[in-house]
Enzyme design. Structure first.
Site, PDB file in Angstrom:
ATOM      1  N   HIS A 207       2.328   5.154  10.563  1.00 47.57           N
ATOM      2  CA  HIS A 207       2.401   4.189  11.477  1.00 47.57           C
ATOM      3  C   HIS A 207       2.520   4.061  12.950  1.00 47.57           C
ATOM      4  O   HIS A 207       2.510   3.158  13.733  1.00 47.57           O
ATOM      5  CB  HIS A 207       4.124   3.599  11.020  1.00 47.57           C
ATOM      6  CG  HIS A 207       4.797   3.065   9.737  1.00 47.57           C
ATOM      7  ND1 HIS A 207       5.336   3.951   9.103  1.00 47.57           N
ATOM      8  CD2 HIS A 207       4.095   2.689   8.576  1.00 47.57           C
ATOM      9  CE1 HIS A 207       5.575   3.491   7.773  1.00 47.57           C
ATOM     10  NE2 HIS A 207       4.969   2.322   7.384  1.00 47.57           N
TER      11      HIS A 207
ATOM     12  N   HIS B 213      -1.108  -3.831   0.752  1.00 43.32           N
ATOM     13  CA  HIS B 213       0.271  -3.250   0.056  1.00 43.32           C
ATOM     14  C   HIS B 213       1.742  -3.151   0.485  1.00 43.32           C
ATOM     15  O   HIS B 213       1.528  -1.963   1.146  1.00 43.32           O
ATOM     16  CB  HIS B 213      -0.584  -2.287  -0.567  1.00 43.32           C
ATOM     17  CG  HIS B 213      -1.745  -2.256  -1.319  1.00 43.32           C
ATOM     18  ND1 HIS B 213      -2.551  -2.237  -1.399  1.00 43.32           N
ATOM     19  CD2 HIS B 213      -1.503  -2.010  -2.716  1.00 43.32           C
ATOM     20  CE1 HIS B 213      -3.504  -2.449  -1.809  1.00 43.32           C
ATOM     21  NE2 HIS B 213      -2.836  -2.255  -3.614  1.00 43.32           N
TER      22      HIS B 213
ATOM     23  N   SER C 272       5.628  -0.786   7.038  1.00 47.08           N
ATOM     24  CA  SER C 272       4.851  -1.538   8.087  1.00 47.08           C
ATOM     25  C   SER C 272       4.860  -3.151   7.971  1.00 47.08           C
ATOM     26  O   SER C 272       4.853  -3.076   9.390  1.00 47.08           O
ATOM     27  CB  SER C 272       3.302  -1.308   7.436  1.00 47.08           C
ATOM     28  OG  SER C 272       2.448  -1.073   5.643  1.00 47.08           O
TER      29      SER C 272
ATOM     30  N   GLU D  32       2.577  -8.519  -2.052  1.00 44.69           N
ATOM     31  CA  GLU D  32       3.370  -6.745  -2.972  1.00 44.69           C
ATOM     32  C   GLU D  32       3.612  -7.462  -4.272  1.00 44.69           C
ATOM     33  O   GLU D  32       3.979  -8.612  -4.375  1.00 44.69           O
ATOM     34  CB  GLU D  32       4.622  -6.736  -1.954  1.00 44.69           C
ATOM     35  CG  GLU D  32       5.716  -5.642  -3.403  1.00 44.69           C
ATOM     36  CD  GLU D  32       4.741  -4.480  -3.263  1.00 44.69           C
ATOM     37  OE1 GLU D  32       4.957  -3.731  -1.932  1.00 44.69           O
ATOM     38  OE2 GLU D  32       5.102  -3.584  -4.553  1.00 44.69           O
TER      39      GLU D  32
ATOM     40  N   ASP E  61      -1.754  -9.820  -6.266  1.00 47.31           N
ATOM     41  CA  ASP E  61      -2.623  -8.297  -5.763  1.00 47.31           C
ATOM     42  C   ASP E  61      -3.446  -8.460  -5.098  1.00 47.31           C
ATOM     43  O   ASP E  61      -3.995  -9.072  -3.959  1.00 47.31           O
ATOM     44  CB  ASP E  61      -3.988  -9.036  -6.938  1.00 47.31           C
ATOM     45  CG  ASP E  61      -4.612  -7.559  -7.077  1.00 47.31           C
ATOM     46  OD1 ASP E  61      -4.764  -6.576  -5.706  1.00 47.31           O
ATOM     47  OD2 ASP E  61      -4.946  -6.766  -8.343  1.00 47.31           O
ATOM     48  N   GLY E  62      -2.970  -7.250  -4.131  1.00 44.52           N
ATOM     49  CA  GLY E  62      -3.175  -7.225  -2.346  1.00 44.52           C
ATOM     50  C   GLY E  62      -4.863  -7.145  -2.366  1.00 44.52           C
ATOM     51  O   GLY E  62      -5.883  -7.611  -1.441  1.00 44.52           O
TER      52      GLY E  62
ATOM     53  N   ASP F 292      -2.844   0.139   2.081  1.00 45.13           N
ATOM     54  CA  ASP F 292      -1.599   1.125   1.737  1.00 45.13           C
ATOM     55  C   ASP F 292      -1.163   1.242   0.555  1.00 45.13           C
ATOM     56  O   ASP F 292       0.115   0.838  -0.109  1.00 45.13           O
ATOM     57  CB  ASP F 292       0.002   0.671   2.604  1.00 45.13           C
ATOM     58  CG  ASP F 292       0.295   2.209   2.437  1.00 45.13           C
ATOM     59  OD1 ASP F 292       0.372   4.019   2.259  1.00 45.13           O
ATOM     60  OD2 ASP F 292       1.486   1.552   2.914  1.00 45.13           O
TER      61      ASP F 292
HETATM   62  C1  LIG Z   1       2.899   3.214  -0.527  1.00 47.20           C
HETATM   63  S1  LIG Z   1       3.461   1.564  -0.540  1.00 47.20           S
HETATM   64  C2  LIG Z   1       3.696   0.415   0.985  1.00 47.20           C
HETATM   65  C3  LIG Z   1       3.944   0.899   1.759  1.00 47.20           C
HETATM   66  C4  LIG Z   1       4.362   0.205   3.565  1.00 47.20           C
HETATM   67  N1  LIG Z   1       2.606  -0.566   3.316  1.00 47.20           N
HETATM   68  C5  LIG Z   1       4.349   0.472   3.910  1.00 47.20           C
HETATM   69  O1  LIG Z   1       3.751   1.830   5.104  1.00 47.20           O
HETATM   70  O2  LIG Z   1       5.615   0.970   4.918  1.00 47.20           O
HETATM   71  C6  LIG Z   1       2.533   0.496  -2.036  1.00 47.20           C
HETATM   72  C7  LIG Z   1       2.598   0.343  -2.151  1.00 47.20           C
HETATM   73  O3  LIG Z   1       1.783  -1.751  -3.030  1.00 47.20           O
HETATM   74  C8  LIG Z   1       2.633  -1.879  -3.939  1.00 47.20           C
HETATM   75  N2  LIG Z   1       1.834  -2.098  -5.670  1.00 47.20           N
HETATM   76  C9  LIG Z   1       0.487  -1.448  -5.904  1.00 47.20           C
HETATM   77  N3  LIG Z   1       0.077  -2.336  -6.422  1.00 47.20           N
HETATM   78  C10 LIG Z   1      -0.437  -3.381  -5.780  1.00 47.20           C
HETATM   79  C11 LIG Z   1      -1.321  -4.123  -5.704  1.00 47.20           C
HETATM   80  N4  LIG Z   1      -2.562  -4.784  -7.316  1.00 47.20           N
HETATM   81  N5  LIG Z   1      -1.632  -5.198  -4.647  1.00 47.20           N
HETATM   82  C12 LIG Z   1      -0.305  -4.726  -3.961  1.00 47.20           C
HETATM   83  N6  LIG Z   1       1.346  -4.369  -3.616  1.00 47.20           N
HETATM   84  C13 LIG Z   1       0.778  -2.938  -4.860  1.00 47.20           C
HETATM   85  C14 LIG Z   1       3.394  -0.371  -4.402  1.00 47.20           C
HETATM   86  O4  LIG Z   1       4.277  -1.523  -6.079  1.00 47.20           O
HETATM   87  C15 LIG Z   1       4.176  -0.273  -3.048  1.00 47.20           C
HETATM   88  O5  LIG Z   1       5.391  -0.506  -2.704  1.00 47.20           O
END
Ligand SMILES: C[S@@+](CC[C@H](N)C(=O)[O-])C[C@H]1O[C@@H](n2cnc3c(N)ncnc32)[C@H](O)[C@@H]1O
Length: 280
Positions: A19, A42, A100, A118, A143-144, A164
């Site tokens: 961050h 993500h 984030s 997400e 999907d991210g 992320d």
């Molecule tokens: C490390 S965390 C994100 C933290 C956030 N970026 C932050 O810094 O506050 C990863 C997130 O990705 C989500 N996730 C997993 N696979 C995903 C995908 N294919 N597309 C979108 N989100 C996904 C998970 O549910 C999780 O909440």
């Protein structure tokens, strides 16, 4: 499989570094008046309660944000990040940690756009609720990785993409590389920041080699380790790989990362490094 919940890890040393880099990139992009897109592939839940069962169970934030948020000798480079953390906490108590999306929300301007994806069935509604009244934001349960195709290039032709993933699937290590390749093909002037954990050093070395093999240039690696590499201690380090970093970022991180290392790792184990994977 979606078992990862960021609420167990929010505010840990990896989040502090991630961050810090995120807030410095946003701050640099704001130097030009022209709007830009912030795409968080993500995004997580947005806000995390630090006195929740999840956060208290691991206590990771105690060795992360809790070690620095009240220091009165913060380097200049931490100011935007810390302003965002303080905006979600009243007084002296550290109750919430902004993920984030909320850091971005605090730092972005009225003319900028926020796009968040997400997938988790519990975290997605929390994230959506945080942004109900924010007209700049688009929040999707999607999907991210697909957004790197679907949403690039942005209309404004300026953008910052944060990638992320949780790396709970081994395929994430390849998916990030092909996702970046897809995004870059469409939008080669964007800033891309990829977070990675060091659990097994070999996995990261392979991922970096694959990134190099894409032919993309201008790739900076920023890493903070709290322990020496080991395959027995879980995550010993984490980092950000930034493509097309703002010109000041290398210098800023070279100044602030040693400070963060001293503050977050009082016993001095591990390391802090800022180096080019591929120069411009
Ligand atoms: C490390 S965390 C994100 C933290 C956030 N970026 C932050 O810094 O506050 C990863 C997130 O990705 C989500 N996730 C997993 N696979 C995903 C995908 N294919 N597309 C979108 N989100 C996904 C998970 O549910 C999780 O909440």
């Amino acid at each position: 499989m979606l078992s990862y919940r960021h609420s167990f890890h929010a505010g840990n040393h990896a989040d502090v570094v991630k961050h810090t880099v995120q807030s410095l990139i946003i701050t640099s992009l704001k130097e030009k008046e022209k709007p830009f897109l912030y795409l968080d592939t993500h995004a997580g839940a947005g806000r995390y309660q630090l006195h929740s069962q999840h956060a208290e169970r691991t206590g990771e934030y105690l060795e992360g944000i809790a070690r620095i948020w009240q220091r009165d000798d913060l380097p200049e480079e931490l100011r935007p990040y810390m302003q965002a953390v303080k905006a979600w906490n009243m007084g002296d108590q550290l109750r919430y940690y902004p993920g984030s999306p909320l850091i971005a929300r605090h730092l972005l301007r009225a003319q900028d756009k926020i796009s968040l994806t997400e997938l988790h069935p519990s975290d997605y509604p929390l994230l959506r609720n945080e942004f109900l009244k924010d007209e700049r934001a688009r929040v999707q349960r999607a999907d991210g990785y697909l957004q790197l195709k679907a949403q690039l290039p942005p209309q404004s032709r300026r953008g910052f993409v944060l990638i992320d993933p949780p790396y709970e699937l081994k395929t994430d290590y390849q998916a990030v590389v092909s996702g970046i390749q897809e995004g870059y093909r469409r939008f080669s002037t964007g800033v891309y920041a990829l977070w990675y954990p060091v659990v097994l050093r070999q996995q990261i070395k392979r991922m970096v080699r694959e990134l190099e093999a894409t032919g993309i240039r201008n790739m900076l690696k920023i890493e903070l380790a709290v322990l020496p590499d080991s395959d027995r201690h879980g995550m010993t380090a984490s980092g950000m790989i930034v493509i097309n970093p703002p010109w000041k970022l290398e210098e800023q991180m070279k100044r602030v990362l040693p400070w963060l290392h001293r503050a977050l790792v009082p016993d001095g184990k591990g390391h802090a490094s800022v180096e080019w994977i591929v120069p411009e």
